[in-house]
Motif scaffolding. Structure first.
Motif, PDB file in Angstrom:
ATOM      1  N   ASN A 197       0.833  -1.300   0.087  1.00  0.00           N
ATOM      2  CA  ASN A 197      -0.106   0.017  -0.040  1.00  0.00           C
ATOM      3  C   ASN A 197       0.872   1.182   0.009  1.00  0.00           C
ATOM      4  OD1 ASN A 197      -2.035   1.874   0.192  1.00  0.00           O
ATOM      5  ND2 ASN A 197      -2.987   0.917   2.190  1.00  0.00           N
ATOM      6  N   VAL A 198       1.322   1.713  -1.104  1.00  0.00           N
ATOM      7  CA  VAL A 198       2.187   2.696  -1.271  1.00  0.00           C
ATOM      8  C   VAL A 198       1.823   3.757  -2.379  1.00  0.00           C
ATOM      9  CG1 VAL A 198       4.204   1.308  -0.735  1.00  0.00           C
ATOM     10  CG2 VAL A 198       3.586   1.508  -3.078  1.00  0.00           C
ATOM     11  N   PRO A 199       2.343   5.295  -2.235  1.00  0.00           N
ATOM     12  CA  PRO A 199       1.528   6.095  -2.894  1.00  0.00           C
ATOM     13  C   PRO A 199       2.456   6.032  -4.513  1.00  0.00           C
ATOM     14  CG  PRO A 199       3.121   6.860  -1.364  1.00  0.00           C
ATOM     15  CD  PRO A 199       3.154   5.611  -1.137  1.00  0.00           C
ATOM     16  N   GLN A 200       3.722   5.694  -4.399  1.00  0.00           N
ATOM     17  CA  GLN A 200       4.535   5.552  -5.851  1.00  0.00           C
ATOM     18  C   GLN A 200       5.454   4.626  -5.760  1.00  0.00           C
ATOM     19  OE1 GLN A 200       6.652   9.435  -3.639  1.00  0.00           O
ATOM     20  NE2 GLN A 200       7.362   9.123  -5.878  1.00  0.00           N
ATOM     21  N   VAL A 201       5.856   3.994  -7.133  1.00  0.00           N
ATOM     22  CA  VAL A 201       7.113   3.081  -7.120  1.00  0.00           C
ATOM     23  C   VAL A 201       8.192   3.422  -6.544  1.00  0.00           C
ATOM     24  CG1 VAL A 201       8.458   2.068  -8.777  1.00  0.00           C
ATOM     25  CG2 VAL A 201       5.918   2.158  -9.205  1.00  0.00           C
ATOM     26  N   VAL A 205      16.983  13.712 -10.151  1.00  0.00           N
ATOM     27  CA  VAL A 205      16.072  14.607  -9.684  1.00  0.00           C
ATOM     28  C   VAL A 205      16.054  15.879 -10.561  1.00  0.00           C
ATOM     29  CG1 VAL A 205      15.295  15.968  -7.742  1.00  0.00           C
ATOM     30  CG2 VAL A 205      16.089  13.534  -7.515  1.00  0.00           C
ATOM     31  N   TYR A 206      17.393  16.428 -10.636  1.00  0.00           N
ATOM     32  CA  TYR A 206      17.446  17.447 -11.206  1.00  0.00           C
ATOM     33  C   TYR A 206      17.420  17.659 -12.837  1.00  0.00           C
ATOM     34  CZ  TYR A 206      18.695  20.625  -7.191  1.00  0.00           C
ATOM     35  OH  TYR A 206      18.758  21.394  -6.183  1.00  0.00           O
ATOM     36  N   LYS A 207      18.422  16.591 -13.340  1.00  0.00           N
ATOM     37  CA  LYS A 207      18.701  16.556 -14.940  1.00  0.00           C
ATOM     38  C   LYS A 207      17.419  16.054 -15.587  1.00  0.00           C
ATOM     39  CE  LYS A 207      22.011  14.983 -18.181  1.00  0.00           C
ATOM     40  NZ  LYS A 207      23.118  14.379 -18.512  1.00  0.00           N
ATOM     41  N   ASP A 208      17.318  14.487 -15.075  1.00  0.00           N
ATOM     42  CA  ASP A 208      16.364  13.854 -15.832  1.00  0.00           C
ATOM     43  C   ASP A 208      15.073  14.084 -15.385  1.00  0.00           C
ATOM     44  OD1 ASP A 208      18.582  13.068 -17.567  1.00  0.00           O
ATOM     45  OD2 ASP A 208      18.631  10.963 -16.707  1.00  0.00           O
ATOM     46  N   LYS A 235       8.970   9.200  -9.858  1.00  0.00           N
ATOM     47  CA  LYS A 235       7.984  10.222 -10.127  1.00  0.00           C
ATOM     48  C   LYS A 235       6.784   9.376 -10.621  1.00  0.00           C
ATOM     49  CE  LYS A 235      10.169  14.605 -11.264  1.00  0.00           C
ATOM     50  NZ  LYS A 235       9.066  15.539 -10.611  1.00  0.00           N
ATOM     51  N   LYS A 236       5.607   9.865 -10.345  1.00  0.00           N
ATOM     52  CA  LYS A 236       4.449   9.574 -10.985  1.00  0.00           C
ATOM     53  C   LYS A 236       4.617   9.323 -12.444  1.00  0.00           C
ATOM     54  CE  LYS A 236      -0.506   9.944 -10.310  1.00  0.00           C
ATOM     55  NZ  LYS A 236      -1.647  10.834 -10.007  1.00  0.00           N
ATOM     56  N   ASP A 237       4.081   8.254 -12.795  1.00  0.00           N
ATOM     57  CA  ASP A 237       3.855   8.158 -14.551  1.00  0.00           C
ATOM     58  C   ASP A 237       5.187   8.001 -15.126  1.00  0.00           C
ATOM     59  OD1 ASP A 237       0.990   8.260 -14.207  1.00  0.00           O
ATOM     60  OD2 ASP A 237       1.109  10.455 -14.346  1.00  0.00           O
ATOM     61  N   ILE A 238       6.280   7.576 -14.437  1.00  0.00           N
ATOM     62  CA  ILE A 238       7.501   7.311 -15.152  1.00  0.00           C
ATOM     63  C   ILE A 238       8.017   5.993 -15.065  1.00  0.00           C
ATOM     64  CG2 ILE A 238      10.060   7.854 -14.690  1.00  0.00           C
ATOM     65  CD1 ILE A 238       8.924  10.289 -15.844  1.00  0.00           C
ATOM     66  N   ASP A 239       8.428   5.454 -16.151  1.00  0.00           N
ATOM     67  CA  ASP A 239       8.800   4.091 -16.377  1.00  0.00           C
ATOM     68  C   ASP A 239       9.867   3.572 -15.462  1.00  0.00           C
ATOM     69  OD1 ASP A 239       9.317   1.588 -17.217  1.00  0.00           O
ATOM     70  OD2 ASP A 239       9.292   1.831 -19.265  1.00  0.00           O
ATOM     71  N   PRO A 240       9.837   2.692 -14.339  1.00  0.00           N
ATOM     72  CA  PRO A 240      10.919   2.564 -13.565  1.00  0.00           C
ATOM     73  C   PRO A 240      12.259   2.110 -14.386  1.00  0.00           C
ATOM     74  CG  PRO A 240       8.908   1.568 -12.689  1.00  0.00           C
ATOM     75  CD  PRO A 240       8.647   1.956 -14.145  1.00  0.00           C
TER      76      PRO A 240
END
Length: 788
Positions: A114-118, A157-160, A186-191
């Motif tokens: 039960n987590v909010p993001q990957v 976090v900064y660049k990509d 980040k939400k909707d980013i492919d791991p």
């Protein structure tokens, strides 16, 4: 203990550590499982199991005692012999030998929770505590993922813009160590994109190693943290624990000095070599996504060393130890202590800068560090009528860039100086703090002033922090306690009171999405200004020395002409009848019960009687709530009541995370305790005296650090207390009577006017709660909107 395990696993990512261990170490390795064990282990444990453990390990010859503080070696030895000299040595205790269980193959797995993001978690088995390569690996983890300036943070976090956060750190233990990376995607980013970027950056580091500047900054950060930590006598970073760990784990109480020197002397080549040996292969990657847990066990492997770890001569010596007779009569209980040291609190000195900023100084010369805190009368309460979260978000943006520096340059300068600069808000106050080494005070103060006075609020920085902030709100909504604390205050205070906002101060998704740079500049103009500030200073300085420096940094900060805004802290009445709000958390192992009401301010004349009452009712381990639900019923790991400080009315909250199948009975017990203290079980002399003694006897050690002194100074300013307030605490506490404490209970606790927020698996808890008839019951969502 089973409730402790449930409580831990009921948090977002609460099962990660157990799964990492199970997949990183072979099944016959001592680190294959977490310390708390499995439910099967706990069910199988008998009283005899526990007794045998104590018989095996708790002998005198397997014990290290550190006495740190106001004591001499002669007195220490006398006391130790008197109270402990008659305890038998105990049997020889073998030691597990180092077994890194290094892996050559990279493996991976996934689990759902039960987590909010990957979340991506990666682990490498590395050498144990005391190994010569550990300091180099420690530095490598700092360069790779130790903060804003680290390689992975910069890339992801900064660049990509692939992640909201990333960290890499090292855990060192006796048998083996572990380097662990944690990335919140980040939400909707492919791991897979995230993993590709990590692999690229990791490969570059293994080829290049750290730069001289990266390594220098990592060293200064470590050294400054050690200096700050050793100011304490106790605590996990203090003198006592530091010495004890060295002796227990490495037979050397001064082991911390060796490690400090190894950090200081490490070269880029050594860091690169250690990283290539241990961090180039053999990792285990765990990807966490929403859903149910699915973890696979790891098989046993050959090669576990024999547990003969303590040197042979010491094992043999155990039989040669002897006891000495003791005159202590333990049948009479714990020895009575009637003589306590006086409280030592520095005299507060006052001054005013050229532009009117008030300065309060407390000298403390134990370590060469100076602490500052600039306080502004603002806080979450300043959000009323504006976008919720404005105060905390704006103040959090201060070190994200000034007119002359971006956030990376600020972070690098802080690291080079060994300075900590941070900002935050609570309900009533926003603060910007500096913790600086005295040797770098001038440069640190200049950086601090620039951050406070000249924030840039660049759009790119706002968008980056906004994404992280929204992820933080999502985490709050997935964590049952913080979810409840978001919901409860608006129900207690209502929309017209400045406190009727989520207690976390983080705002809502809609408000943060709409927040602009102009909103932040408006907040700065209204609240973060010299005529609304008090500057607190504590540490290794004097008024004569520091005042010119403060004037140079802040004395010419212009005062604005617009009037200070007002916060609506008008009186809030209690509800006519009790109310119950249920929040669904499907599959939750526990239910979190919150029951709250509005109570008097921290500034109330009888606030000390209120706090004494609260301590007996629910504020300490032996309080009524905890003794009932934990010690008697065994339904909770802990149950408490607390009242967050506030200039206006406070919230009084009863809190109990309990077994799901005991939700109804637990809520009933909370209500019974609230009724009993007003009825047939009023406070007793013993209960009140116990809390008073706790408060008074803790005073001499409460202000051992400059940071603790600064905290007391902040409370003095915030709540309009006299300058000698701390020195009067003993006298005022001693004067509290049972009658006054009971009157406080009658004033604060109103069982028939409680607002309940209960977070758990709705399918399992709704009927039991409705059957209790605590009050009108409504089911709400994570934003407090009524569902049914």
């Amino acid at each position: 203990v089973q409730n402790e395990k449930r409580q831990g696993e009921n948090q977002p990512y609460g099962r990660v550590y157990t799964t990492l261990l199970a997949n990183s170490f072979p099944a016959n390795h001592p680190y294959h499982h977490s310390t708390i064990g499995s439910m099967d282990d706990l069910n199988a444990a008998s009283l005899e199991t526990v007794k045998n453990w104590f018989r095996s390990y708790y002998g005198a010859a397997n014990t290290v005692v550190v006495l740190a503080g106001d004591i001499t070696p002669v007195i220490a030895k006398k006391k130790m012999l008197e109270y402990f000299g008659d305890i038998p040595a105990g049997p020889p205790v073998p030691r597990p030998q180092p077994w890194i269980a290094a892996r050559t193959k990279s493996t991976s797995g996934s689990m759902t929770d039960n987590v909010p993001q990957v979340g991506i978690f990666r682990e490498w088995n590395v050498p144990q505590l005391g190994d010569a390569q550990v300091p180099a690996l420690d530095l490598a983890t700092t360069v790779l993922g130790g903060g804003k300036t680290s390689r992975l943070y910069q890339r992801l976090v900064y660049k990509d813009k692939l992640a909201d956060s990333v960290s890499v750190g090292i855990n060192t233990n006796v048998v083996a160590g572990a380097v662990i990376m944690r990335v919140m995607v980040k939400k909707d980013i492919d791991p897979k994109k995230v993993e590709a970027a990590i692999a690229d950056e990791w490969s570059k580091f293994l080829k290049q190693g750290p730069t001289s500047d990266e390594l220098a900054r990592a060293k200064i950060t470590y050294q400054a943290d050690v200096i700050r930590g050793l100011e304490k006598v106790g605590g996990f970073s203090g003198k006592a624990v530091t010495l004890a760990q060295g002796q227990v784990y490495q037979d050397n109480p001064g082991a911390w000095k060796t490690y400090y020197q190894q950090i200081e002397q490490a070269t880029p080549e050594e860091v690169k070599k250690a990283a290539n040996q241990w961090l180039a292969k053999g990792d285990y990657t765990l990807t966490v996504v929403p859903g149910k847990v699915d973890a696979k066990d790891v098989a046993e492997v050959a090669g576990r060393p024999v547990e003969n770890g303590r040197p042979k001569d010491k094992l043999d010596d155990v039989g040669k130890y002897k006891t000495v007779a003791s005159a202590v009569d333990r049948s009479t209980g714990v020895p009575q202590v009637n003589d306590f040291p006086d409280l030592s609190f520095p005299k507060l000195q006052h001054a005013t800068l050229d532009n009117g900023i008030k300065v309060v100084l407390a000298e403390r010369h134990s370590i060469p560090v100076v602490h500052m805190q600039m306080m502004f009368d603002a806080g979450y309460a300043a959000d009323q009528g504006h976008k919720l979260g404005t105060s905390a978000f704006t103040v959090g943006m201060l070190d994200e860039g000034t007119t002359d520096m971006d956030s990376i340059e600020i972070a690098k300068r802080k690291e080079r100086l060994g300075a900590n600069i941070g900002s935050d808000c609570d309900l009533d106050i926003c603060s910007v703090s500096l913790n600086a080494l005295d040797s770098n005070l001038d440069a640190s103060l200049n950086l601090y002033a620039d951050i406070v006075r000249n924030p840039a609020f660049r759009e790119a920085d706002i968008n980056r922090v906004r994404s992280q902030w929204l992820a933080g709100i999502a985490r709050e909504k997935s964590q049952p306690t913080s979810l409840g604390l978001r919901i409860l205050p608006p129900l207690l205070f209502g929309e017209n009171n400045a406190y009727g906002i989520p207690m976390t101060g983080s705002g809502t998704e809609a408000s943060i999405m709409s927040l602009t740079a102009e909103d932040m500049r408006g907040f700065m103009r209204d609240w973060i200004r010299p005529d609304n500030a008090t500057l607190l200073v504590a540490g290794d300085t004097t008024l004569e020395k520091i005042l010119p420096k403060l004037n140079a940094a802040f004395g010419k900060w212009p005062v604005t002409r617009n009037a200070l805004p007002k916060k609506n802290l008008a009186h809030v009445d209690l509800p006519v009848q009790p109310r119950v709000f249920l929040l669904d958390r499907p599959g939750a192992q526990q239910t979190v019960i919150l029951a709250g009401e509005v109570a008097p301010s921290t500034k109330a004349e009888n606030y000390m009687a209120i706090d004494t009452m609260l301590g007996a009712f629910g504020g300490t381990f032996t309080s009524r709530l905890n003794m009932n639900l934990r010690e008697d019923k065994h339904w909770a790991y802990g149950a408490f009541a607390f009242m967050p400080n506030a200039i206006g009315q406070r919230a009084m909250i009863m809190y109990a995370p309990v077994q799901t199948d005991k939700t109804g009975p637990s809520a009933n017990e909370v209500l019974k305790e609230a009724k009993a203290i007003l009825g047939d079980k009023p406070l007793t002399e013993v209960e009140v005296q116990k809390i008073k003694a706790k408060h008074v006897r803790s005073l001499p050690g409460k202000f051992e650090t400059a940071e603790a002194v600064l905290g007391a100074m902040a409370d003095i300013v915030k709540y309009d207390r006299p300058a000698n307030y701390v020195e009067t605490l003993k006298q005022k506490t001693d004067a509290i009577t049972v009658k006054q404490a009971q009157a406080a209970a009658m004033q604060v606790i109103h069982p028939d006017k409680l607002t309940w927020v209960i977070v758990g698996d709705l399918k399992k808890i709704e009927t039991p709660i409705r059957d209790l008839k605590l009050g009108t019951v409504e089911v709400i969502d994570a934003d407090g909107k009524i569902i049914k």
